[in-house]
Design a protein around this motif. Structure first.
Motif, PDB file in Angstrom:
ATOM      1  N   PRO A   1       0.825  -1.218   0.000  1.00  0.00           N
ATOM      2  CA  PRO A   1       0.000   0.000   0.000  1.00  0.00           C
ATOM      3  C   PRO A   1       0.862   1.273   0.000  1.00  0.00           C
ATOM      4  O   PRO A   1       1.984   1.285   0.506  1.00  0.00           O
ATOM      5  N   GLU A   2       0.315   2.346  -0.552  1.00  0.00           N
ATOM      6  CA  GLU A   2       1.066   3.583  -0.742  1.00  0.00           C
ATOM      7  C   GLU A   2       1.689   4.143   0.528  1.00  0.00           C
ATOM      8  O   GLU A   2       2.829   4.616   0.499  1.00  0.00           O
ATOM      9  N   ILE A   3       0.997   4.112   1.640  1.00  0.00           N
ATOM     10  CA  ILE A   3       1.567   4.705   2.851  1.00  0.00           C
ATOM     11  C   ILE A   3       2.772   3.897   3.340  1.00  0.00           C
ATOM     12  O   ILE A   3       3.743   4.454   3.845  1.00  0.00           O
ATOM     13  N   GLU A   4       2.731   2.573   3.147  1.00  0.00           N
ATOM     14  CA  GLU A   4       3.883   1.741   3.519  1.00  0.00           C
ATOM     15  C   GLU A   4       5.043   1.963   2.552  1.00  0.00           C
ATOM     16  O   GLU A   4       6.205   2.005   2.965  1.00  0.00           O
ATOM     17  N   ARG A   5       4.743   2.111   1.257  1.00  0.00           N
ATOM     18  CA  ARG A   5       5.800   2.401   0.280  1.00  0.00           C
ATOM     19  C   ARG A   5       6.441   3.750   0.593  1.00  0.00           C
ATOM     20  O   ARG A   5       7.670   3.895   0.554  1.00  0.00           O
ATOM     21  N   ALA A   6       5.619   4.737   0.933  1.00  0.00           N
ATOM     22  CA  ALA A   6       6.138   6.062   1.282  1.00  0.00           C
ATOM     23  C   ALA A   6       7.033   5.989   2.519  1.00  0.00           C
ATOM     24  O   ALA A   6       8.112   6.595   2.556  1.00  0.00           O
ATOM     25  N   GLU A   7       6.616   5.231   3.508  1.00  0.00           N
ATOM     26  CA  GLU A   7       7.408   5.091   4.735  1.00  0.00           C
ATOM     27  C   GLU A   7       8.740   4.391   4.466  1.00  0.00           C
ATOM     28  O   GLU A   7       9.780   4.801   4.985  1.00  0.00           O
ATOM     29  N   MET A   8       8.722   3.336   3.649  1.00  0.00           N
ATOM     30  CA  MET A   8       9.981   2.645   3.315  1.00  0.00           C
ATOM     31  C   MET A   8      10.948   3.598   2.630  1.00  0.00           C
ATOM     32  O   MET A   8      12.136   3.639   2.969  1.00  0.00           O
ATOM     33  N   LEU A   9      10.449   4.380   1.666  1.00  0.00           N
ATOM     34  CA  LEU A   9      11.309   5.330   0.963  1.00  0.00           C
ATOM     35  C   LEU A   9      11.830   6.404   1.906  1.00  0.00           C
ATOM     36  O   LEU A   9      13.009   6.772   1.865  1.00  0.00           O
ATOM     37  N   ALA A  10      10.960   6.916   2.772  1.00  0.00           N
ATOM     38  CA  ALA A  10      11.355   7.964   3.715  1.00  0.00           C
ATOM     39  C   ALA A  10      12.410   7.466   4.699  1.00  0.00           C
ATOM     40  O   ALA A  10      13.202   8.257   5.216  1.00  0.00           O
ATOM     41  N   ASN A  11      12.444   6.182   4.940  1.00  0.00           N
ATOM     42  CA  ASN A  11      13.446   5.604   5.835  1.00  0.00           C
ATOM     43  C   ASN A  11      14.830   5.495   5.197  1.00  0.00           C
ATOM     44  O   ASN A  11      15.806   5.241   5.893  1.00  0.00           O
ATOM     45  N   LEU A  12      14.915   5.668   3.884  1.00  0.00           N
ATOM     46  CA  LEU A  12      16.212   5.609   3.218  1.00  0.00           C
ATOM     47  C   LEU A  12      16.973   6.906   3.460  1.00  0.00           C
ATOM     48  O   LEU A  12      16.425   8.007   3.303  1.00  0.00           O
ATOM     49  N   GLU A  13      18.228   6.785   3.809  1.00  0.00           N
ATOM     50  CA  GLU A  13      19.060   7.942   4.121  1.00  0.00           C
ATOM     51  C   GLU A  13      19.155   8.933   2.959  1.00  0.00           C
ATOM     52  O   GLU A  13      19.197  10.141   3.172  1.00  0.00           O
ATOM     53  N   VAL A  14      19.193   8.447   1.726  1.00  0.00           N
ATOM     54  CA  VAL A  14      19.363   9.332   0.567  1.00  0.00           C
ATOM     55  C   VAL A  14      18.102  10.128   0.229  1.00  0.00           C
ATOM     56  O   VAL A  14      18.166  11.094  -0.521  1.00  0.00           O
ATOM     57  N   VAL A  15      16.964   9.755   0.776  1.00  0.00           N
ATOM     58  CA  VAL A  15      15.688  10.398   0.453  1.00  0.00           C
ATOM     59  C   VAL A  15      15.396  11.502   1.457  1.00  0.00           C
ATOM     60  O   VAL A  15      15.399  11.276   2.663  1.00  0.00           O
ATOM     61  N   ASP A  16      15.141  12.705   0.930  1.00  0.00           N
ATOM     62  CA  ASP A  16      14.830  13.840   1.798  1.00  0.00           C
ATOM     63  C   ASP A  16      13.334  14.055   1.970  1.00  0.00           C
ATOM     64  O   ASP A  16      12.881  14.387   3.056  1.00  0.00           O
ATOM     65  N   TYR A  17      12.569  13.889   0.877  1.00  0.00           N
ATOM     66  CA  TYR A  17      11.123  14.071   0.949  1.00  0.00           C
ATOM     67  C   TYR A  17      10.413  13.094   0.021  1.00  0.00           C
ATOM     68  O   TYR A  17      10.944  12.729  -1.026  1.00  0.00           O
ATOM     69  N   VAL A  18       9.193  12.726   0.432  1.00  0.00           N
ATOM     70  CA  VAL A  18       8.320  11.873  -0.379  1.00  0.00           C
ATOM     71  C   VAL A  18       6.958  12.547  -0.421  1.00  0.00           C
ATOM     72  O   VAL A  18       6.462  13.035   0.605  1.00  0.00           O
TER      73      VAL A  18
END
Length: 160
Positions: A77-94
């Motif tokens: 689901p989108e909110i879980e995908r967003a959270e996984m991406l946001a947890n990556l150090e290289v990602v600043d915003y989603v």
């Protein structure tokens, strides 16, 4: 910055990025489904981040993924995908968008550099025109051959 602060609606992110630009930050932007996170994604995002100061990901919503990939997707689901991406150090915003392309999100955020994978051609990108309209730049990053959510799903089905 907390994970929750990294996930922002487009209108709020527009305000944040405008401030960051006045501080001289170069905004790098990419978009995608990021359904089952894999090494192709992480290498791509690391290479994208190296092109600027802040990496923003526009994530296809569940309804948008269905339009692009069919009724059986997304898996996550989108909110879980967003959270996984946001947890990556290289990602600043989603930010999550529901349209079929990222055109509207790009028009709102006006990133300095729009990044796509090397499996695309710039002239074929549906977002190329909107990026050009405000003077943005498009960069292609290395393609990771064989690394795809579709291939992972196929391998799981074959094995199980």
């Amino acid at each position: 910055m907390s994970i929750i602060e990294k996930i922002q609606p487009r209108d709020q992110l527009k305000i944040i990025l405008k401030e960051k630009k006045t501080e001289g930050k170069k905004i790098v932007f990419t978009n995608g489904c990021f359904d089952i996170l894999h090494v192709g994604h992480t290498r791509y995002l690391a290479e994208a981040k190296a092109r600027g100061d802040l990496l923003v990901i526009a994530l296809n919503s569940d309804s948008s993924v269905k339009l692009l990939k069919g009724d059986k997707r997304p898996i996550i689901p989108e909110i879980e995908r967003a959270e996984m991406l946001a947890n990556l150090e290289v990602v600043d915003y989603v930010t999550i968008f529901s349209e079929k392309t990222a055109n509207e999100t790009i028009a709102i955020l006006k990133p300095d550099i729009y990044i796509k994978g090397g499996d695309y051609q710039i002239e074929e990108l549906p977002e190329a025109e909107v990026v050009a309209s405000y003077g943005g730049k498009i960069d292609l990053v290395s393609e990771i051959k064989g690394a795809s959510t579709t291939n992972i799903i196929g391998e799981i089905l074959k094995r199980y």
